[in-house]
Design a protein around this motif. Structure first.
Motif, short mmCIF file in Angstrom:
data_model
loop_
_atom_site.label_atom_id
_atom_site.label_comp_id
_atom_site.label_asym_id
_atom_site.label_seq_id
_atom_site.Cartn_x
_atom_site.Cartn_y
_atom_site.Cartn_z
N THR A 70 37.68 31.82 23.60
CA THR A 70 37.99 32.24 22.23
C THR A 70 39.49 32.39 22.06
OG1 THR A 70 35.90 33.41 22.07
CG2 THR A 70 37.58 34.04 20.49
N ARG A 73 41.14 29.05 21.87
CA ARG A 73 40.93 28.39 20.58
C ARG A 73 41.82 29.02 19.52
NH1 ARG A 73 35.24 27.17 17.85
NH2 ARG A 73 35.80 27.27 15.67
N MET A 74 41.99 30.32 19.61
CA MET A 74 42.85 30.98 18.63
C MET A 74 44.28 30.49 18.75
SD MET A 74 41.49 34.83 18.41
CE MET A 74 42.94 35.10 17.40
N GLU A 77 44.47 27.09 17.38
CA GLU A 77 44.30 27.17 15.93
C GLU A 77 45.59 27.59 15.24
OE1 GLU A 77 41.14 26.39 13.32
OE2 GLU A 77 40.99 26.59 15.49
N GLY A 111 32.97 27.31 6.98
CA GLY A 111 32.36 27.96 8.12
C GLY A 111 32.86 27.41 9.43
N GLN B 66 33.50 32.03 18.33
CA GLN B 66 34.93 31.72 18.35
C GLN B 66 35.47 31.63 16.94
OE1 GLN B 66 35.62 28.22 20.68
NE2 GLN B 66 34.76 29.10 22.54
N GLU B 67 34.72 30.93 16.11
CA GLU B 67 35.14 30.75 14.72
C GLU B 67 35.28 32.10 14.01
OE1 GLU B 67 36.08 28.12 13.10
OE2 GLU B 67 36.18 29.04 11.11
N PHE B 69 36.17 34.97 15.26
CA PHE B 69 37.41 35.64 15.62
C PHE B 69 38.64 34.91 15.05
CE2 PHE B 69 34.59 37.52 18.82
CZ PHE B 69 34.83 38.86 18.54
N VAL B 70 38.57 33.60 15.04
CA VAL B 70 39.68 32.84 14.45
C VAL B 70 39.83 33.24 12.98
CG1 VAL B 70 40.38 30.54 13.67
CG2 VAL B 70 39.55 30.86 16.00
N ARG B 71 38.69 33.32 12.31
CA ARG B 71 38.75 33.64 10.89
C ARG B 71 39.16 35.09 10.65
NH1 ARG B 71 34.00 31.82 6.90
NH2 ARG B 71 33.62 30.04 8.26
#
Ligand SMILES: [Zn+2]
Lengths: 274, 199
Positions: A70, A73-74, A77, A111, B66-67, B69-71
């Motif tokens: 995670t 990925r952050m 991102e 999403g 994961q998405e 937390f990214v968001r």
């Protein structure tokens, strides 16, 4: 205290399961249950549902490494928050259906991470170091996440993101590591590099492997070669690590041996605007 | 794996753990990535649980986690620090899953002999759900989202009706009604199953 009817009793059973039943109401419910087998059965069944759900959810354990992935990925991102615009020339060398691709990241209302293809083209793939693969189906404007480790469609456009290099294993035996947010298009025994860096190991490849770029072409057989493009996209360098490679750039063909490098200037006909 | 995020106490709706979460969220908002790391550390298990219960597939659940937390990181500016953090985060997860469900079915990777080996593939998961737990989660899947979401949110450890309402941005009354109806529907499904097994 007035007696409960079954409907009220049912509501109280649920409130009890919600953890919100007031003490005096609980008393009334208990009285009702003592005299109503129908509601008693309902309570037993609803309690069973309650504990099964609680139990089922508590059994789910996150996979090992989820926090690390995670985080990664952050980080990836964050770096790609800016819009990347890839404009590919209509040069015949690049058989793209459209001339422009653009990838828009970070739309807050979606999403999944979405990557949008401005014009319909061949399928494209976005690879991000260990995270996910995004695949454009033909005539789809929005990429859908594919499976990590699954075979990629030939003719894919890939954008390698993430912290580490991304490795592509070609059917013919060549192995290519992408880094520097490389944008590539994948062929059977060739790869087109539009941006970033790659390292191709062809020592196990069945035949020659070609790296086609806006700066020139590098063909390697039974060797290891690296191609690095510089930040402004004007120049790139081919460097042979093992074996030899044929470099065609600036209208000149040359054979490079291990340890040798060559600077390649942008070919205006093949220019890629990033 | 701790799961002690901001949690509403049943009576007051405000928690002890909530303060730490809020503090972390405020620090993260000021750009403190370490603070956000702590948030991820603290909440990833419950978010994964939520996503897994809603999406079933492990890879989908991981992706959605994961998405989320990214968001959350991206939207921290919109977090109202006077309210508990966990329901806010779970609300994001619920949305991510909702959208994931809708986008599903269109994602079929094609096969041509070219393989990728990514540097860090997810580790295989050890966890095995019991058949009973599996069936309960399957039964959940058959419910409409209107009822599935509140149920999953509620049955995450220590959540209250108020938390469910907060996460879904609906009134407590509405959350309660959905929970009650959802439970009744599940009861029908699971009892019918049981009858089938017995006969
Ligand atoms: Zn009754």
């Amino acid at each position: 205290m007035s007696r409960l009817n079954c409907e009220d009793a049912r509501r109280l059973i649920h409130l009890d399961l919600d953890g919100e039943i007031p003490p005096d109401e609980r008393k009334r419910l208990e009285e009702h249950l003592a005299s109503c087998p129908h509601c008693r059965a309902a309570q037993e069944e609803l309690s069973a549902v309650d504990s099964r759900l609680r139990d089922a959810l508590s059994r789910i354990e996150p996979p090992a490494g989820l926090v690390r992935r995670t985080r990664r990925r952050m980080m990836a991102e964050q770096r790609r928050r800016s819009l990347l615009r890839v404009v590919l020339p209509a040069a015949a060398a690049f058989v793209l259906v459209g001339t422009a691709l653009w990838f828009a990241f970070g739309r807050p209302d979606t999403g999944r991470r979405q990557i949008t293809l401005a014009q319909h083209g061949a399928p494209a793939v976005v690879l991000s170091g260990g995270d996910a693969i995004h695949v454009f189906e033909p005539h789809e404007r929005v990429a859908q996440p594919g499976q990590t480790g699954a075979p990629l469609p030939e003719d894919s456009v890939a954008w390698a993101l993430g912290e580490d290099s991304t490795r592509l294993a070609f059917a013919g035996g060549a192995r290519v590591d992408l880094s520097g947010e490389a944008v590539v298009r994948i062929g059977r025994d060739r790869i087109e590099l539009f941006k970033g860096h790659l390292r191709a190991d062809t020592t196990e490849a069945e035949g020659p492997f070609t790296i086609s770029t806006p700066w020139g072409d590098v063909t390697c057989r039974d060797g290891i070669v690296a191609v690095r493009s510089d930040g402004d996209g004007r120049t790139a360098y081919a460097h042979v690590i093992a074996g030899s490679a044929v470099v065609t750039a600036d209208d000149r063909q040359q054979i490079l041996k291990a340890g040798e490098s060559r600077r390649m200037r942008i070919d205006p006909d093949r220019e890629v605007v990033l | 794996m701790t799961d002690s995020g901001a949690r509403s106490g049943a009576a007051s709706g405000i928690t002890g753990g909530g303060f730490a979460d809020r503090e972390l969220a405020l620090r993260a908002r000021r750009g403190d990535t370490g603070a956000f790391d702590s948030i991820v550390e603290r909440h990833h298990a419950s978010i994964y649980r939520l996503c897994r219960a809603l999406l079933r597939e492990r890879s989908d659940a991981e992706d959605a986690t994961q998405e989320t937390f990214v968001r959350a990181w991206r939207c921290l500016g919109r977090y109202d620090a006077t309210r508990a953090f966990a329901p806010w985060l779970r609300g994001i997860a619920a949305n991510v899953c909702r959208q994931a469900v809708r986008g599903h079915g269109r994602r079929e990777a094609r096969t041509i002999p070219l393989e990728t080996q990514l540097s860090d593939p997810p580790a295989p998961e050890q966890e095995e759900l019991s058949p009973v737990a599996d069936r309960a989660l399957d039964a959940l899947q058959s419910l409409d989202e209107t009822y599935r979401l509140p149920l999953v949110l509620f049955y995450l450890r220590e959540a209250t009706v108020a938390d469910v309402a907060e996460a879904l941005k609906i009134s407590e009354g509405a959350a309660r009604v959905r929970l009650h109806r959802g439970r009744e529907m599940l009861r029908q499904i699971l009892m019918a199953e049981q009858d089938n097994v017995e006969t």
